[in-house]
Enzyme design. Structure first.
Site, PDB file in Angstrom:
ATOM      1  N   GLY A   8       9.262 -22.675  10.650  1.00 58.82           N
ATOM      2  CA  GLY A   8       7.982 -22.173  10.136  1.00 58.82           C
ATOM      3  C   GLY A   8       7.781 -22.549   8.680  1.00 58.82           C
ATOM      4  O   GLY A   8       7.189 -21.792   7.902  1.00 58.82           O
ATOM      5  N   GLY A  11       4.393 -22.195   6.709  1.00 57.12           N
ATOM      6  CA  GLY A  11       3.714 -20.910   6.573  1.00 57.12           C
ATOM      7  C   GLY A  11       3.711 -20.397   5.141  1.00 57.12           C
ATOM      8  O   GLY A  11       4.237 -21.038   4.224  1.00 57.12           O
ATOM      9  N   GLN A  12       3.131 -19.211   4.967  1.00 54.81           N
ATOM     10  CA  GLN A  12       2.960 -18.661   3.615  1.00 54.81           C
ATOM     11  C   GLN A  12       4.298 -18.538   2.879  1.00 54.81           C
ATOM     12  O   GLN A  12       4.392 -18.837   1.682  1.00 54.81           O
ATOM     13  CB  GLN A  12       2.287 -17.277   3.697  1.00 54.81           C
ATOM     14  CG  GLN A  12       1.898 -16.721   2.336  1.00 54.81           C
ATOM     15  CD  GLN A  12       1.664 -15.199   2.341  1.00 54.81           C
ATOM     16  OE1 GLN A  12       1.902 -14.529   3.343  1.00 54.81           O
ATOM     17  NE2 GLN A  12       1.211 -14.679   1.230  1.00 54.81           N
ATOM     18  N   ARG A  35       5.880 -27.098  13.345  1.00 58.38           N
ATOM     19  CA  ARG A  35       5.304 -27.686  14.561  1.00 58.38           C
ATOM     20  C   ARG A  35       4.430 -28.890  14.264  1.00 58.38           C
ATOM     21  O   ARG A  35       4.182 -29.711  15.118  1.00 58.38           O
ATOM     22  CB  ARG A  35       4.473 -26.634  15.305  1.00 58.38           C
ATOM     23  CG  ARG A  35       5.321 -25.791  16.225  1.00 58.38           C
ATOM     24  CD  ARG A  35       4.503 -25.169  17.308  1.00 58.38           C
ATOM     25  NE  ARG A  35       3.671 -24.096  16.811  1.00 58.38           N
ATOM     26  CZ  ARG A  35       2.799 -23.428  17.547  1.00 58.38           C
ATOM     27  NH1 ARG A  35       2.635 -23.736  18.820  1.00 58.38           N
ATOM     28  NH2 ARG A  35       2.081 -22.463  17.036  1.00 58.38           N
ATOM     29  N   TYR A 141       2.745  -7.619  17.467  1.00 59.90           N
ATOM     30  CA  TYR A 141       3.533  -8.161  16.351  1.00 59.90           C
ATOM     31  C   TYR A 141       4.662  -7.195  15.981  1.00 59.90           C
ATOM     32  O   TYR A 141       5.813  -7.589  15.814  1.00 59.90           O
ATOM     33  CB  TYR A 141       2.577  -8.366  15.175  1.00 59.90           C
ATOM     34  CG  TYR A 141       3.165  -8.857  13.886  1.00 59.90           C
ATOM     35  CD1 TYR A 141       3.586 -10.169  13.739  1.00 59.90           C
ATOM     36  CD2 TYR A 141       3.239  -8.013  12.774  1.00 59.90           C
ATOM     37  CE1 TYR A 141       4.085 -10.628  12.519  1.00 59.90           C
ATOM     38  CE2 TYR A 141       3.723  -8.457  11.558  1.00 59.90           C
ATOM     39  CZ  TYR A 141       4.143  -9.762  11.438  1.00 59.90           C
ATOM     40  OH  TYR A 141       4.628 -10.214  10.241  1.00 59.90           O
ATOM     41  N   LYS A 145       8.737  -7.426  16.280  1.00 56.18           N
ATOM     42  CA  LYS A 145       9.638  -7.249  15.127  1.00 56.18           C
ATOM     43  C   LYS A 145      10.773  -6.276  15.468  1.00 56.18           C
ATOM     44  O   LYS A 145      11.934  -6.527  15.147  1.00 56.18           O
ATOM     45  CB  LYS A 145       8.859  -6.746  13.903  1.00 56.18           C
ATOM     46  CG  LYS A 145       7.886  -7.760  13.309  1.00 56.18           C
ATOM     47  CD  LYS A 145       8.572  -9.000  12.765  1.00 56.18           C
ATOM     48  CE  LYS A 145       7.624  -9.910  12.008  1.00 56.18           C
ATOM     49  NZ  LYS A 145       8.189 -11.262  11.783  1.00 56.18           N
TER      50      LYS A 145
HETATM   51  N1  SER Z   1       1.744  -9.294   6.237  1.00 53.62           N
HETATM   52  C1  SER Z   1       1.898  -9.112   7.652  1.00 53.62           C
HETATM   53  C2  SER Z   1       0.598  -8.924   8.331  1.00 53.62           C
HETATM   54  O1  SER Z   1      -0.295  -8.412   7.709  1.00 53.62           O
HETATM   55  C3  SER Z   1       2.769  -7.940   7.935  1.00 53.62           C
HETATM   56  O2  SER Z   1       4.064  -8.331   8.037  1.00 53.62           O
HETATM   57  O3  SER Z   1       0.489  -9.228   9.475  1.00 53.62           O
END
Ligand code: SER
Length: 319
Positions: A8, A11-12, A35, A141, A145
């Site tokens: 990843g 990503g940020q 990816r 999500y 986790k």
């Molecule tokens: N920053 C993430 C989100 O807002 C939370 O882990 O989805």
């Protein structure tokens, strides 16, 4: 950590963590994967490979040929985006992560997993949320986790794998925008403050969430991964946070530097309900005691730096 594979990487977090690791461990020792092809420092500043984390064979071959001793598994879909296609989110966030864990086991590599404040839910105590507490999240999500937190603990106990994790709060940064998260408003607000002098928030006034500036998050990853394992009572995953604020407080901080800044609201019901299901503020005692977590940026210091960096990005002269 000596040979580090990062998933990843576009990503940020990845776009900043990869250069940060390369400057510390040597560019040739940090393999960035994503990816899609990436340009700039991540794709061109050291080894880079295309990887879909669900492809276990390709993942294992890459980790073995690189000789990875550490896998930092950042690939994932954020909270609000996950709700639009829960199955796809599960596929990347759980199937992809279990694949990554298996690869780590095959290679005997240490494994870092970024958990989140999203691993908590509405039945979790919301103020000063303890390290060990109720975790019944209501987003796909968050369910992913918690699943990975448990699996990482399981792999540690069962196979002796060196798994370590952080429950990241909302991360604020200027290199790459987050995409599809609930805490994203706290990044967008700085861009709109610089560009337009105003921001319309999709999160309501009075909604508190934990946050942290990216430099503190990068330092925390390295500090945790380099921590003496005998000191770690917890592993997956540590509460960490540098500040907790609502939209009014971040706007107040911005007004210290841009006095005319205007904040108004157009609340998004989905992201608002997700935000309300998460803690207001985390208790980070375990992280401080077990590996010395000590963030440097408070809200105003972060605001000053964010505004200056975003101005720079926008090609504007210093204020
Ligand atoms: N920053 C993430 C989100 O807002 C939370 O882990 O989805």
């Amino acid at each position: 950590m000596k040979r580090i594979l990062v998933t990843g990487a576009g990503g940020q977090i990845g776009v900043e963590l990869v250069p940060y690791l390369r400057s510390r461990y040597g560019a040739e020792n940090v393999l960035a994967t994503a990816r899609k092809p990436l340009s700039g420092p991540v794709g061109e500043g050291g080894p880079f490979a295309l990887l879909d984390v669900r492809d276990g064979n390709a993942f294992a071959a890459l980790a073995q040929s690189f000789g990875a001793d550490s896998i930092l598994h950042l690939a994932g879909v954020l909270s609000a985006k996950g709700e639009s296609d829960p199955r796809a989110s599960w596929d990347i966030n759980v199937v992809g992560s279990t694949t990554a864990l298996e690869v780590a086991r095959e290679c005997g590599a240490a494994f870092f997993f970024p958990s989140s404040i999203a691993a908590f839910g509405p039945s979790t105590p919301s103020k000063n949320t303890p390290q060990d507490t109720i975790q019944r999240p209501t987003t796909i999500y968050g369910v992913a986790k918690v699943t990975l937190e448990l699996l990482c603990d399981y792999y540690h106990r069962k196979f002796g794998l060196d798994t370590r994790g952080l429950r990241f709060p909302g991360l604020i940064s200027y290199e790459a925008l987050p995409g599809g998260g609930t805490t994203d408003y706290a990044v967008h607000i700085y861009y709109d403050a610089v560009r337009k002098g105003r921001y319309t928030s999709f999160i309501a006034a009075g909604t508190y969430m934990d946050m942290m500036y990216m430099p503190d998050a990068l330092a925390a990853v390295v500090q945790l991964m380099e921590a003496d394992p005998s000191k770690l009572v917890h592993r997956n995953a540590f509460n960490i946070s540098a500040m907790s604020f609502d939209p009014e407080e971040i706007a107040g901080s911005i007004r210290k530097f841009l006095p005319g800044f205007i904040l108004d609201y157009n609340v998004d019901p989905l992201r608002q309900s997700i935000a309300e299901s998460w803690p207001d503020s985390l208790d980070c005692t375990a992280a401080r005691e077990e590996w010395g977590f000590a963030p440097e940026y408070d809200l105003d210091r972060m605001t000053e730096d964010m505004l200056a960096r975003v101005r720079e990005k926008e090609g504007l002269p210093p204020a």
